[in-house]
Design a protein around this motif. Structure first.
Motif, short mmCIF file in Angstrom:
data_model
loop_
_atom_site.label_atom_id
_atom_site.label_comp_id
_atom_site.label_asym_id
_atom_site.label_seq_id
_atom_site.Cartn_x
_atom_site.Cartn_y
_atom_site.Cartn_z
N GLY A 221 0.81 -1.21 0.00
CA GLY A 221 0.00 0.00 0.00
C GLY A 221 0.85 1.26 0.00
N SER A 222 0.27 2.35 -0.43
CA SER A 222 0.97 3.63 -0.50
C SER A 222 0.92 4.34 0.84
CB SER A 222 0.33 4.51 -1.59
OG SER A 222 0.73 5.85 -1.46
N PHE A 223 2.10 4.62 1.41
CA PHE A 223 2.14 5.36 2.67
C PHE A 223 1.47 6.72 2.49
CE2 PHE A 223 3.83 8.27 5.76
CZ PHE A 223 3.89 7.52 6.92
N ALA A 224 1.81 7.40 1.38
CA ALA A 224 1.25 8.73 1.15
C ALA A 224 -0.27 8.69 1.05
CB ALA A 224 1.85 9.33 -0.12
N ALA A 225 -0.81 7.65 0.39
CA ALA A 225 -2.27 7.55 0.25
C ALA A 225 -2.93 7.34 1.61
CB ALA A 225 -2.62 6.41 -0.70
N TYR A 226 -2.35 6.48 2.43
CA TYR A 226 -2.93 6.25 3.76
C TYR A 226 -2.80 7.51 4.63
CZ TYR A 226 -4.26 1.36 3.60
OH TYR A 226 -4.91 0.19 3.33
N ALA A 227 -1.66 8.19 4.51
CA ALA A 227 -1.49 9.42 5.28
C ALA A 227 -2.53 10.45 4.87
CB ALA A 227 -0.08 9.98 5.09
N ARG A 228 -2.75 10.55 3.59
CA ARG A 228 -3.71 11.54 3.09
C ARG A 228 -5.12 11.26 3.60
NH1 ARG A 228 -4.05 15.43 -0.53
NH2 ARG A 228 -5.99 15.76 -1.64
N GLN A 229 -5.49 9.99 3.69
CA GLN A 229 -6.84 9.65 4.10
C GLN A 229 -7.02 9.61 5.62
OE1 GLN A 229 -9.42 9.45 2.17
NE2 GLN A 229 -8.31 9.64 0.25
N PHE A 230 -5.98 9.21 6.36
CA PHE A 230 -6.19 8.90 7.77
C PHE A 230 -5.42 9.78 8.75
CE2 PHE A 230 -6.96 4.48 5.97
CZ PHE A 230 -8.34 4.65 5.98
N SER A 231 -4.31 10.35 8.35
CA SER A 231 -3.53 11.14 9.30
C SER A 231 -4.32 12.37 9.73
CB SER A 231 -2.20 11.58 8.69
OG SER A 231 -1.45 12.35 9.62
N GLU A 232 -4.24 12.69 11.01
CA GLU A 232 -4.95 13.85 11.55
C GLU A 232 -4.04 15.06 11.68
OE1 GLU A 232 -7.51 12.82 14.94
OE2 GLU A 232 -7.27 10.73 14.34
N ALA A 233 -2.81 14.95 11.21
CA ALA A 233 -1.92 16.11 11.16
C ALA A 233 -2.15 16.86 9.86
CB ALA A 233 -0.47 15.66 11.26
N SER A 234 -1.78 18.13 9.83
CA SER A 234 -1.97 18.91 8.61
C SER A 234 -1.13 18.37 7.46
CB SER A 234 -1.63 20.38 8.85
OG SER A 234 -0.25 20.53 9.07
N THR A 235 -0.10 17.61 7.76
CA THR A 235 0.75 17.04 6.71
C THR A 235 0.04 15.95 5.92
OG1 THR A 235 1.69 15.54 8.36
CG2 THR A 235 2.92 17.55 7.88
N ALA A 236 -1.18 15.59 6.32
CA ALA A 236 -1.95 14.61 5.56
C ALA A 236 -2.09 15.05 4.11
CB ALA A 236 -3.33 14.42 6.19
N ALA A 237 -2.25 16.36 3.89
CA ALA A 237 -2.46 16.87 2.54
C ALA A 237 -1.24 16.67 1.65
CB ALA A 237 -2.82 18.36 2.59
N VAL A 238 -0.06 16.47 2.23
CA VAL A 238 1.15 16.22 1.44
C VAL A 238 1.66 14.80 1.69
CG1 VAL A 238 1.86 18.60 1.19
CG2 VAL A 238 2.52 17.37 3.25
N GLY A 239 0.74 13.90 1.97
CA GLY A 239 1.11 12.50 2.13
C GLY A 239 1.89 12.20 3.38
N GLY A 240 1.73 13.05 4.42
CA GLY A 240 2.42 12.81 5.69
C GLY A 240 3.88 13.24 5.71
N ASP A 241 4.34 13.93 4.67
CA ASP A 241 5.76 14.29 4.55
C ASP A 241 6.11 15.43 5.50
OD1 ASP A 241 8.33 14.79 3.79
OD2 ASP A 241 7.89 15.14 1.67
N LEU A 242 6.96 15.14 6.49
CA LEU A 242 7.43 16.16 7.42
C LEU A 242 8.63 16.93 6.89
CD1 LEU A 242 7.35 14.21 10.83
CD2 LEU A 242 5.65 15.81 9.95
N GLY A 243 9.19 16.49 5.78
CA GLY A 243 10.40 17.11 5.26
C GLY A 243 11.63 16.60 6.01
N TRP A 244 12.72 17.35 5.91
CA TRP A 244 13.97 16.98 6.58
C TRP A 244 13.94 17.46 8.02
CZ3 TRP A 244 17.32 13.63 4.67
CH2 TRP A 244 17.34 13.40 3.29
N VAL A 245 14.11 16.54 8.96
CA VAL A 245 14.11 16.89 10.37
C VAL A 245 15.26 16.18 11.07
CG1 VAL A 245 11.63 17.28 10.50
CG2 VAL A 245 12.51 15.00 10.93
N ARG A 246 15.74 16.81 12.14
CA ARG A 246 16.75 16.20 12.98
C ARG A 246 16.08 15.53 14.17
NH1 ARG A 246 18.83 20.29 15.29
NH2 ARG A 246 17.47 21.79 14.26
N PRO A 247 16.70 14.53 14.76
CA PRO A 247 16.07 13.86 15.91
C PRO A 247 15.63 14.84 16.99
CG PRO A 247 17.94 12.58 15.16
CD PRO A 247 17.95 13.85 14.36
N ALA A 248 16.42 15.90 17.21
CA ALA A 248 16.08 16.86 18.27
C ALA A 248 14.78 17.59 17.98
CB ALA A 248 17.21 17.88 18.44
N GLN A 249 14.35 17.61 16.72
CA GLN A 249 13.10 18.29 16.37
C GLN A 249 11.88 17.39 16.57
OE1 GLN A 249 14.95 19.41 12.40
NE2 GLN A 249 13.54 21.11 12.69
#
Length: 435
Positions: A221-249
């Motif tokens: 299954g597509s992670f982005a598709a599931y994120a778009r349908q089910f994630s409750e974060a605003s990043t759902a609209a971009v397939g759950g992509d948080l971008g580049w982050v460091r562990p401290a973030q």
């Protein structure tokens, strides 16, 4: 399609929803008897949300989008579970559209059409062909357009009623910049997240839902598709992509998981404040350090096809012969002559980023010197080929994001937090009749 989409170095969600009290605050009896057999997690097929009807067809068509994203391979038991989640999502979507309308926010149909055309283009189809494709899958263009409308309306509402009241001080931004510079050379990750809110009362059910989502993704299954349908974060609209982050973030729980994962792995459900998260490591690199995989290569590709009916053994023998002859190539200047002797097709490929190639090829090319060739690769069906490295332009070290970018990212995180609280309050005030 998201208006408040996450930037390339976005901060991850780190703050629990306000007002989510622990179970002790409910003053629950230690010894309880359940009277009746009602299951709050089992909902009927349709609902009326503050007078707006969600039909069984609405649910079926939205469910079809998820099934399509999974190649049509979803077990019947999983479909029933997904129907429950789809209904919840449609209820939230309806509440968001209603609240935007109550605030005199209207979405121009032309905007929806433009976003729909971009979605169709992602599938390499015209809007008309995409509409026919959706009908074949049991969905419709109307279902996608309603989802687009909901996203546009909600994000516009947040920009008007929430974003103006979110402030980030200069000292906060400077603190982030200082930490980023101090972290130079350490790992950072391209992270995908599916966030599901949970309370102590429904935590077990939400975790079970999360595990089912992971199972479906691991089955293809597509992670982005599931994120778009089910994630409750605003990043759902971009397939759950948080971008580049460091562990401290990241929240401690997510940071620990990310540092233990390899690229391409998915983990969860991971308990975080306010719910659970599913984590997907899409990529990994060093902070403010040039990544060898961002180098641009000039390549020559030599390829030969196998005659129809070639067996695996015959292909292996031919590949071995091809390997021994191409191994003697001394620089790209000789590649054309060697290719002509072998009857191979020779193609020039310039500005090829190592990162964009399949993993095994990345590792091979990272170890090559100019003029060397890869071992042969391919299949019986596609033939066999080698790549000759003609040139390499190494990438420059990545610069730190600007203060403006960091400020925008921090503001967005705070908007996301308030958006979750906003939606929580809309749910509490809603009148919902299940049919």
């Amino acid at each position: 399609m998201a208006m408040l989409s996450v930037g390339a170095s976005s901060l991850a969600q780190t703050v629990p929803d306000e007002g989510s009290a622990p179970s002790s605050a409910l003053d629950l009896p230690k010894n309880m008897t359940i009277f009746g057999k009602g299951d709050p997690n089992v909902r009927k097929a349709t609902a009326i949300v503050n007078g707006s009807i969600i039909t069984g067809t609405d649910i079926d068509q939205r469910l079809a989008l998820i099934i399509t994203a999974n190649g049509g391979k979803v077990a019947d038991e999983e479909k029933e579970r997904l129907r429950v989640q789809v209904l919840r999502n449609l209820i939230d979507e309806t509440l968001q559209i209603q609240e935007a309308a109550a605030n005199s926010i209207k979405v121009d149909p032309a905007e929806v059409e433009q976003s729909y055309e971009r979605v169709a283009a992602n599938f390499r189809k015209s809007p008309k062909d995409f509409e026919a494709y959706l009908r074949q899958q049991g969905s419709s263009s109307a279902s996608i357009k309603r989802q687009i409308e909901g996203e546009l309306a909600w994000n516009r509402l947040l920009r008007r009623n929430v974003q103006p009241f979110v402030n980030v001080g200069e000292d906060e931004v400077k603190s982030v910049v200082d930490r980023l510079n101090a972290a130079k050379g350490t790992d950072e990750f391209r992270i995908g997240e599916i966030y599901l809110s949970a309370t102590p009362e429904n935590a077990a059910q939400i975790s079970a839902n999360a595990r089912n989502i992971i199972d479906q993704i691991r089955k293809g299954g597509s992670f982005a598709a599931y994120a778009r349908q089910f994630s409750e974060a605003s990043t759902a609209a971009v397939g759950g992509d948080l971008g580049w982050v460091r562990p401290a973030q990241l929240p401690d729980e997510l940071a620990t998981a990310a540092t233990e994962m390899e690229v391409g792995q998915i983990a969860g459900p991971i308990s975080v404040p306010g719910g659970v998260s599913l984590l997907y490591v899409m990529d990994k690199r060093k902070v403010l350090t040039a990544d060898p995989r961002d180098a641009l290569l000039s390549l020559k590709q030599l390829s030969i096809a196998f005659p129809k009916g070639t067996t695996k053994e015959q292909a292996t023998d031919r590949a071995a012969s091809f390997a021994s002859q191409t191994k003697a190539i001394q620089g790209c200047g000789a590649a054309n002559d060697v290719g002509a002797k072998l009857g191979a097709d020779v193609v020039d490929n310039d500005n090829v980023k190592i990162r964009d190639l399949p993993g095994p090829l990345q590792e091979m090319l990272l170890g090559l010197q100019i003029g060397q060739s890869t071992p042969p690769f391919g299949s019986v069906e596609d033939g066999v080929r080698v790549l000759v490295l003609c040139g390499r332009d190494d990438a420059a070290a990545a610069g730190a994001p600007s203060s403006e970018q960091i400020q925008a990212q921090m503001e967005e995180e705070r908007v996301n937090k308030r958006a979750r609280i906003y939606l929580r309050d809309l749910r509490r005030d809603a009148v919902i009749d299940y049919n």
